[in-house]
Motif scaffolding. Sequence first.
Motif, PDB file in Angstrom:
ATOM      1  N   HIS A 238       2.783   4.869   5.455  1.00 10.01           N
ATOM      2  CA  HIS A 238       1.761   5.681   4.803  1.00 10.01           C
ATOM      3  C   HIS A 238       1.325   5.062   3.481  1.00 10.01           C
ATOM      4  CE1 HIS A 238      -0.970   8.767   3.667  1.00 10.01           C
ATOM      5  NE2 HIS A 238      -0.267   9.144   2.630  1.00 10.01           N
ATOM      6  N   LEU A 239       2.240   4.773   2.562  1.00  5.32           N
ATOM      7  CA  LEU A 239       1.848   4.152   1.298  1.00  5.32           C
ATOM      8  C   LEU A 239       1.664   2.651   1.524  1.00  5.32           C
ATOM      9  CD1 LEU A 239       4.085   6.020  -1.309  1.00  5.32           C
ATOM     10  CD2 LEU A 239       1.872   6.658  -0.352  1.00  5.32           C
ATOM     11  N   HIS A 240       0.627   2.071   0.916  1.00  7.22           N
ATOM     12  CA  HIS A 240       0.234   0.705   1.245  1.00  7.22           C
ATOM     13  C   HIS A 240       0.874  -0.356   0.370  1.00  7.22           C
ATOM     14  CE1 HIS A 240      -3.698   1.885   3.555  1.00  7.22           C
ATOM     15  NE2 HIS A 240      -2.608   2.450   4.037  1.00  7.22           N
ATOM     16  N   GLY A 241       1.644   0.049  -0.627  1.00 14.13           N
ATOM     17  CA  GLY A 241       2.354  -0.906  -1.464  1.00 14.13           C
ATOM     18  C   GLY A 241       3.838  -0.939  -1.100  1.00 14.13           C
ATOM     19  N   TYR A 242       4.431  -2.144  -1.098  1.00 21.52           N
ATOM     20  CA  TYR A 242       5.842  -2.286  -0.727  1.00 21.52           C
ATOM     21  C   TYR A 242       6.714  -1.645  -1.808  1.00 21.52           C
ATOM     22  CZ  TYR A 242      10.054  -4.487   1.183  1.00 21.52           C
ATOM     23  OH  TYR A 242      11.289  -4.710   1.753  1.00 21.52           O
ATOM     24  N   GLN A 243       7.639  -0.791  -1.394  1.00 28.67           N
ATOM     25  CA  GLN A 243       8.581  -0.198  -2.345  1.00 28.67           C
ATOM     26  C   GLN A 243       9.782   0.411  -1.629  1.00 28.67           C
ATOM     27  OE1 GLN A 243       6.259   2.835  -4.523  1.00 28.67           O
ATOM     28  NE2 GLN A 243       4.767   2.416  -2.920  1.00 28.67           N
ATOM     29  N   ASN A 244      10.916   0.330  -2.289  1.00 27.05           N
ATOM     30  CA  ASN A 244      12.156   0.955  -1.807  1.00 27.05           C
ATOM     31  C   ASN A 244      12.420   2.177  -2.674  1.00 27.05           C
ATOM     32  OD1 ASN A 244      14.720   1.664  -0.936  1.00 27.05           O
ATOM     33  ND2 ASN A 244      15.751  -0.062  -1.926  1.00 27.05           N
ATOM     34  N   ILE A 245      12.358   3.373  -2.076  1.00 29.71           N
ATOM     35  CA  ILE A 245      12.615   4.596  -2.846  1.00 29.71           C
ATOM     36  C   ILE A 245      14.034   5.110  -2.587  1.00 29.71           C
ATOM     37  CG2 ILE A 245      10.185   5.245  -2.959  1.00 29.71           C
ATOM     38  CD1 ILE A 245      10.751   7.324  -0.748  1.00 29.71           C
ATOM     39  N   GLY A 246      14.830   4.291  -1.896  1.00 29.62           N
ATOM     40  CA  GLY A 246      16.240   4.623  -1.678  1.00 29.62           C
ATOM     41  C   GLY A 246      17.115   3.826  -2.631  1.00 29.62           C
ATOM     42  N   THR A 247      18.217   3.330  -2.133  1.00 27.80           N
ATOM     43  CA  THR A 247      19.128   2.519  -2.935  1.00 27.80           C
ATOM     44  C   THR A 247      19.250   1.138  -2.305  1.00 27.80           C
ATOM     45  OG1 THR A 247      21.079   3.199  -1.662  1.00 27.80           O
ATOM     46  CG2 THR A 247      20.447   4.580  -3.556  1.00 27.80           C
ATOM     47  N   LYS A 248      19.938   0.243  -2.981  1.00 23.73           N
ATOM     48  CA  LYS A 248      20.163  -1.096  -2.428  1.00 23.73           C
ATOM     49  C   LYS A 248      21.018  -1.007  -1.175  1.00 23.73           C
ATOM     50  CE  LYS A 248      21.950  -5.675  -3.602  1.00 23.73           C
ATOM     51  NZ  LYS A 248      22.649  -6.507  -4.615  1.00 23.73           N
ATOM     52  N   GLU A 249      22.015  -0.090  -1.184  1.00 23.62           N
ATOM     53  CA  GLU A 249      22.936   0.051  -0.049  1.00 23.62           C
ATOM     54  C   GLU A 249      22.272   0.759   1.127  1.00 23.62           C
ATOM     55  OE1 GLU A 249      23.627   1.062  -3.173  1.00 23.62           O
ATOM     56  OE2 GLU A 249      24.818  -0.716  -3.699  1.00 23.62           O
ATOM     57  N   LYS A 250      21.393   1.734   0.827  1.00 22.28           N
ATOM     58  CA  LYS A 250      20.712   2.493   1.879  1.00 22.28           C
ATOM     59  C   LYS A 250      19.212   2.527   1.577  1.00 22.28           C
ATOM     60  CE  LYS A 250      24.681   5.176   3.367  1.00 22.28           C
ATOM     61  NZ  LYS A 250      25.237   6.497   3.686  1.00 22.28           N
ATOM     62  N   PRO A 251      18.513   1.447   1.939  1.00 17.64           N
ATOM     63  CA  PRO A 251      17.095   1.336   1.586  1.00 17.64           C
ATOM     64  C   PRO A 251      16.228   2.354   2.337  1.00 17.64           C
ATOM     65  CG  PRO A 251      18.046  -0.796   2.225  1.00 17.64           C
ATOM     66  CD  PRO A 251      19.025   0.259   2.613  1.00 17.64           C
ATOM     67  N   VAL A 252      15.227   2.858   1.620  1.00 20.35           N
ATOM     68  CA  VAL A 252      14.193   3.724   2.200  1.00 20.35           C
ATOM     69  C   VAL A 252      12.876   3.054   1.830  1.00 20.35           C
ATOM     70  CG1 VAL A 252      13.189   6.038   2.215  1.00 20.35           C
ATOM     71  CG2 VAL A 252      15.657   5.748   1.871  1.00 20.35           C
ATOM     72  N   VAL A 253      12.287   2.332   2.780  1.00 21.35           N
ATOM     73  CA  VAL A 253      11.280   1.326   2.449  1.00 21.35           C
ATOM     74  C   VAL A 253       9.911   1.638   3.053  1.00 21.35           C
ATOM     75  CG1 VAL A 253      10.653  -1.111   2.746  1.00 21.35           C
ATOM     76  CG2 VAL A 253      13.007  -0.497   2.161  1.00 21.35           C
ATOM     77  N   TYR A 254       8.877   1.612   2.178  1.00 23.66           N
ATOM     78  CA  TYR A 254       7.496   1.480   2.629  1.00 23.66           C
ATOM     79  C   TYR A 254       7.223  -0.021   2.704  1.00 23.66           C
ATOM     80  CZ  TYR A 254       6.432   6.416   1.721  1.00 23.66           C
ATOM     81  OH  TYR A 254       6.402   7.792   1.755  1.00 23.66           O
ATOM     82  N   SER A 255       6.907  -0.513   3.902  1.00 22.65           N
ATOM     83  CA  SER A 255       6.794  -1.964   4.069  1.00 22.65           C
ATOM     84  C   SER A 255       5.451  -2.518   3.620  1.00 22.65           C
ATOM     85  CB  SER A 255       7.023  -2.344   5.535  1.00 22.65           C
ATOM     86  OG  SER A 255       6.029  -1.774   6.356  1.00 22.65           O
ATOM     87  N   SER A 256       4.491  -1.664   3.321  1.00 27.63           N
ATOM     88  CA  SER A 256       3.123  -1.974   2.896  1.00 27.63           C
ATOM     89  C   SER A 256       2.211  -2.197   4.084  1.00 27.63           C
ATOM     90  CB  SER A 256       3.042  -3.184   1.941  1.00 27.63           C
ATOM     91  OG  SER A 256       2.938  -4.413   2.635  1.00 27.63           O
ATOM     92  N   SER A 257       0.908  -2.076   3.833  1.00 24.80           N
ATOM     93  CA  SER A 257      -0.098  -2.447   4.834  1.00 24.80           C
ATOM     94  C   SER A 257      -0.173  -3.974   4.882  1.00 24.80           C
ATOM     95  CB  SER A 257      -1.458  -1.853   4.457  1.00 24.80           C
ATOM     96  OG  SER A 257      -1.833  -2.281   3.156  1.00 24.80           O
ATOM     97  N   PRO A 258      -0.635  -4.543   6.004  1.00 26.94           N
ATOM     98  CA  PRO A 258      -0.670  -6.007   6.089  1.00 26.94           C
ATOM     99  C   PRO A 258      -1.821  -6.654   5.329  1.00 26.94           C
ATOM    100  CG  PRO A 258      -1.443  -5.034   8.139  1.00 26.94           C
ATOM    101  CD  PRO A 258      -0.975  -3.899   7.284  1.00 26.94           C
ATOM    102  N   LEU A 259      -2.869  -5.861   5.021  1.00 26.34           N
ATOM    103  CA  LEU A 259      -4.006  -6.347   4.242  1.00 26.34           C
ATOM    104  C   LEU A 259      -4.310  -5.352   3.134  1.00 26.34           C
ATOM    105  CD1 LEU A 259      -6.513  -7.299   7.130  1.00 26.34           C
ATOM    106  CD2 LEU A 259      -5.104  -8.895   5.820  1.00 26.34           C
ATOM    107  N   CYS A 260      -5.006  -5.807   2.081  1.00 24.79           N
ATOM    108  CA  CYS A 260      -5.528  -4.885   1.069  1.00 24.79           C
ATOM    109  C   CYS A 260      -6.734  -4.177   1.668  1.00 24.79           C
ATOM    110  CB  CYS A 260      -5.940  -5.650  -0.181  1.00 24.79           C
ATOM    111  SG  CYS A 260      -4.559  -6.389  -1.085  1.00 24.79           S
ATOM    112  N   TYR A 261      -6.691  -2.837   1.705  1.00 19.91           N
ATOM    113  CA  TYR A 261      -7.732  -2.085   2.393  1.00 19.91           C
ATOM    114  C   TYR A 261      -8.682  -1.339   1.453  1.00 19.91           C
ATOM    115  CZ  TYR A 261      -5.841  -3.043   7.017  1.00 19.91           C
ATOM    116  OH  TYR A 261      -5.446  -3.663   8.181  1.00 19.91           O
TER     117      TYR A 261
END
Length: 401
Positions: A238-261
Amino acid sequence: MKILHTADWHLGKKLDRFSRLEEQASVMEEIIAIADEEQADLILVAGDLFDNFNPAVEAVELFYKTLKRLSQNGKRPVIAIAGNHDSPNLINAPDPLARECGIILIGHPKAKITPFGTEHFSITHSKEGFIEVKINTIDFPIRLLHTPYANEIRLKEYLGENKEEEINNVLSKTWKDLANQFCDENGINLLTAHLYMNKRGGEILEEPEGEKPIKIGNADLIYSDSIPEQIQYTALGHLHGYQNIGTKEKPVVYSSSPLCYSFSEAGQTKYISIIDAEPGQPVSYEKKVLKSGRTLVRKTFTSVYETVQWLQENPNTFIELTLESETFLTADERRLIYQSHTGIVHLIPKVKSKEFGEETNQEINLNQNIETLFKDYFKSKNAGQEANEELMKLFNEILNT
């Protein structure tokens, strides 16, 4: 084992009048190449597969060809869920045929996948919102909790009539029950969802510009602490920027969109996520840069000469261009700018404000020449700026029509 996580392809999406399909085909090739190079065992695509409910034929064709190649003609499981831009019925429709190619398509949150097997892997257990995958070349099972996007109607069907209870609590309970029933340390435990999720107590994340907001009614935000403790990695879309909102041990990751839209994403680097996982251990993961596609740029200039020079030096871009000047652009200047570049999405002329006294009540002499009246009107609406010769010619053409 290795897992590749990608999301928010938005196949068929345009940038204003510009098609992005050629760029999308290029970045799909890049994702396939990374999957093969990394020897990924499983592919997760976390929603917004298309940009709208009725995608063009070319977008649909690119989607299925990409999934087929990602699956290596059935050797590697590919699991794709619906996002808020997708029609769940369209995503579900080819599922029986897709399974023959190792592709599992999940449109609805309440979906239950009928167990099946191919030459290379099998679905050994299934429940609403859950599947267990056994890959022949891997000694342990992969458990996946899956939650495609749910609108208000789908959510009501999924969660029942009790809407007073927060969606955060309901999803937390649903996921926890599934994890307690199926997820132990003898397998890999994953969750994939297309949701607007935030870290409790953290900054509220911005949804992409032009993206349909997916906060449902007055329900509270979904927080990452709703994810069961057994889950080793959460693959979000859903969110287009890559970010981990979890922890290093248990990542919760938005992988980003493949292009800038959109231009709100101008300057963003795009990624996919590669996860190394084994039972009972924290995962390790890295983000792989995607290089395909035109760069999106927002630029401001103060002269036509500088504008044209930059445009000619940066041809492989889409640009939102603001031109600040003392006077309005002439037709010849506009033509010169547009002839210098094929990717001008927006051209925003900005006339610098001149000092102009506070408005005073003046009696308007309607006996004046109509041209004089127009000039005075234009001046009053544009901070004292005089109407140029070209504008006055156009005004007279209209008068004479």
